[in-house]
Design an enzyme around this catalytic site. Structure first.
Site, PDB file in Angstrom:
ATOM      1  N   TYR A 171     -59.894  38.359 -19.148  1.00 30.48           N
ATOM      2  CA  TYR A 171     -59.047  39.032 -18.165  1.00 30.48           C
ATOM      3  C   TYR A 171     -59.764  39.180 -16.830  1.00 30.48           C
ATOM      4  CZ  TYR A 171     -56.217  42.896 -16.232  1.00 30.48           C
ATOM      5  OH  TYR A 171     -55.446  43.705 -15.436  1.00 30.48           O
ATOM      6  N   LYS A 175     -58.552  37.534 -13.309  1.00 28.74           N
ATOM      7  CA  LYS A 175     -58.210  38.376 -12.166  1.00 28.74           C
ATOM      8  C   LYS A 175     -59.109  38.100 -10.960  1.00 28.74           C
ATOM      9  CE  LYS A 175     -54.677  40.697 -13.692  1.00 28.74           C
ATOM     10  NZ  LYS A 175     -53.339  40.392 -13.145  1.00 28.74           N
TER      11      LYS A 175
END
Length: 303
Positions: A171, A175
């Site tokens: 993640y 991001k």
């Protein structure tokens, strides 16, 4: 409400729940016509359902707004392209793209499966790239035809992408990639009348209420709900509107009542020998530079 988005058409991905739902409702409340995209997956990306997107559409219509549902997978070329054509077919134009779709598959790195890496990269990073690519193609064509748009894109990064987050290697990397994509897209698309920014929100959603349970807990009755998703939406609505003229290539943190302009990598202390270093010299120079540098921010969840 001020009607700051009156006459504009916005497409919002991942708008069936959480932050995306709050954004779609806030945009509609300010006069935008909204394409509500959601695949209706579980918190880990499994399954699908048309229900969440349609429920938000129904909410917007019940409040007097205009919205349509889009339930195709925006991580595919056809699905992303159809998001743009849905806006054009339904409302005749597209002014704003909000890239928000995502899910989590958290694991410590040594336990992180390749499939979990690929799935999170697909929905977050590819799920930003493909809608952006197709929207940008439409806006470039409009500009070349003499109809330069006043278009906006708001991408969704995270504090995990800015600082890292223990147990979220996939993640965090996705991001962080979104920030890089935002900077490049802003530089490339400015000539066509497109402004592109990113937000790094913190709010209580399916993705955070268990991972950060203590921080995301609902307040006592009557107290300000600092982690309510709707706290993030006012900034997003402004960035989506013509009122944000001149703001592009920026990253904002938004949570509760706080907005922060994030400042990325900048040159810090530097040493230049004017010739090749030996390893020992390079190490000594690096130590001296680090002593003069700002300490890094702590990684989320580090012990």
């Amino acid at each position: 409400m001020t009607g700051i988005c009156a006459g504009r058409v916005a497409a919002v991905t991942g708008a069936g729940r959480g932050l995306g739902r709050a954004h779609a409702l806030a945009l509609a409340a300010e006069g935008a016509q909204v394409v509500v995209n959601d695949l209706g997956v579980a918190a880990d990306g499994a399954g699908s359902s048309a229900g969440p997107a349609q429920q938000v559409v129904d909410e917007i219509r019940a409040l007097g707004g205009q919205a349509v549902a889009h339930t195709s997978d925006i991580t595919t070329t056809d699905g992303a392209a159809s998001l743009i054509t849905t806006a054009l077919d339904s409302f005749g134009r597209l002014d704003t793209l909000v890239n928000n779709a995502g899910f989590l598959r958290d694991r410590m790195l040594v336990n992180l499966d390749e499939d979990d890496w690929d799935a999170v990269m697909r929905v977050h990073l590819k799920g930003h790239f493909l809608p952006l690519k197709h929207a940008a193609g439409h806006w470039r064509a409009e500009a070349k035809a003499g109809r330069t748009p006043d278009a906006r894109v708001v991408n969704t990064s995270s504090g995990a992408g800015l600082l890292g987050s223990v147990g979220q290697g996939n993640y965090s990397a996705a991001k962080a990639g979104i920030i890089g994509l935002t900077l490049v897209a802003a530089a490339e698309m400015g000539r066509y009348g497109v402004q592109i920014n990113a937000i790094a929100p913190a709010a209580r959603t399916r993705m955070t209420e268990q991972t950060f349970a203590e921080t995301m807990a609902a307040p006592a009755e009557g107290e300000f709900d600092a982690m309510a998703p709707g706290n993030v939406s006012p900034l997003l609505v402004w960035l989506s509107s013509a009122a944000s003229d001149g703001v592009t290539g920026r990253v904002f943190e938004a949570e509760a009542g706080r907005i922060t302009v994030m400042e990325g990598w900048r040159p810090g202390p530097t040493a230049d020998k004017g010739a090749r270093w030996t390893p020992a010299e390079a190490g000594e120079a690096a130590r001296k530079l680090l002593a003069d540098a700002e300490p890094p921010q702590p990684v989320y969840g580090a012990r």
